[in-house]
Design an enzyme around this catalytic site. Sequence first.
Site, short mmCIF file in Angstrom:
data_model
loop_
_atom_site.label_atom_id
_atom_site.label_comp_id
_atom_site.label_asym_id
_atom_site.label_seq_id
_atom_site.Cartn_x
_atom_site.Cartn_y
_atom_site.Cartn_z
N ASP A 7 6.20 2.15 6.71
CA ASP A 7 5.94 1.81 5.66
C ASP A 7 6.91 1.73 4.49
O ASP A 7 8.22 2.27 4.63
CB ASP A 7 4.56 2.43 5.20
CG ASP A 7 4.04 1.82 3.59
OD1 ASP A 7 3.97 0.94 3.60
OD2 ASP A 7 3.60 2.75 3.05
N GLU A 9 6.55 1.64 0.30
CA GLU A 9 6.12 2.36 -0.66
C GLU A 9 5.64 3.61 -0.41
O GLU A 9 4.85 3.89 0.40
CB GLU A 9 5.38 1.74 -1.76
CG GLU A 9 5.86 0.29 -2.25
CD GLU A 9 4.75 -0.65 -2.99
OE1 GLU A 9 4.26 -0.03 -3.95
OE2 GLU A 9 4.59 -1.63 -2.74
N GLU A 15 6.30 4.02 -5.38
CA GLU A 15 4.99 2.88 -5.45
C GLU A 15 5.50 1.95 -6.60
O GLU A 15 5.58 2.72 -7.77
CB GLU A 15 3.75 3.81 -5.78
CG GLU A 15 3.14 4.70 -4.45
CD GLU A 15 2.64 3.85 -3.62
OE1 GLU A 15 2.65 2.64 -3.54
OE2 GLU A 15 2.42 4.42 -2.34
N SER A 90 5.06 -3.53 5.56
CA SER A 90 4.58 -3.13 4.31
C SER A 90 3.58 -4.19 3.83
O SER A 90 3.75 -5.26 4.04
CB SER A 90 5.89 -3.32 3.31
OG SER A 90 5.13 -2.81 1.93
N ASP A 91 2.65 -3.69 2.92
CA ASP A 91 1.75 -4.60 2.21
C ASP A 91 2.34 -4.91 0.84
O ASP A 91 1.39 -5.30 -0.08
CB ASP A 91 0.34 -3.73 2.20
CG ASP A 91 -0.25 -4.00 3.32
OD1 ASP A 91 -0.24 -4.98 3.95
OD2 ASP A 91 -1.27 -3.23 3.62
N ASN A 155 -3.89 2.36 4.73
CA ASN A 155 -3.58 0.90 4.98
C ASN A 155 -2.44 1.00 6.18
O ASN A 155 -2.12 0.03 6.89
CB ASN A 155 -3.26 0.15 4.03
CG ASN A 155 -1.79 0.46 3.27
OD1 ASN A 155 -1.52 1.63 3.18
ND2 ASN A 155 -1.17 -0.50 2.91
#
Length: 199
Positions: A7, A9, A15, A90-91, A155
């Site tokens: 991931d 962040e 973030e 990543s989202d 997530n």
Amino acid sequence: MNVLCLDLEGVLVPEVWQAVAAATQVEGLNKTTRDIPVYDDLMQYRLKLLEEHQITYATIAAEIEKLSPLDGATQFLAWARRHFQVAIISDTFYEFADPLMEKLGRPFLLCHRLEIDDQDMIVNYRIRQPDPKRASVRAFKSLHYKVFAAGDSFNDVTMLEEADFGYFLHAPDNVTSQFPQYPVAQNHDELKRLLQSEI
């Protein structure tokens, strides 16, 4: 052949939305998937706040430019790239991530796209594919990679589930307590030791 899926962040960089919250004083933008696990619910909430407070893409981009990798992240990534193929799953959005990728040495990134109108407002987003983190790991496994994965939030769980080895890094108790099957690293050195024990 091994691939490490990370991931972005909370794992390698701060973030983004929390940085924007601090700059704009919009408290609601502090929420992440640690607070609202369903990604679309979280993004719709964010888009509504951006509209209400007239926060433009340029405002967000300016705050992202100020961010630096988390302590130890650059060194960890350099080590990881010597031992794994590394993919950032990543989202976040390509429009947000570019300056962060530059600071991390341009690792491979899979994420989403934003829709920005002619008033410089973010009006929507397009995910890369359904269940993108699980799908990415599944694709690497179909290419006969052994997949290691690390994330910090709800997530990321589908990515950890699909991987051969999954780990939490910097994850809060409300996340790790629900998924005790995954080893927890508090920092990059601890994650490095966990990975070394399996390769």
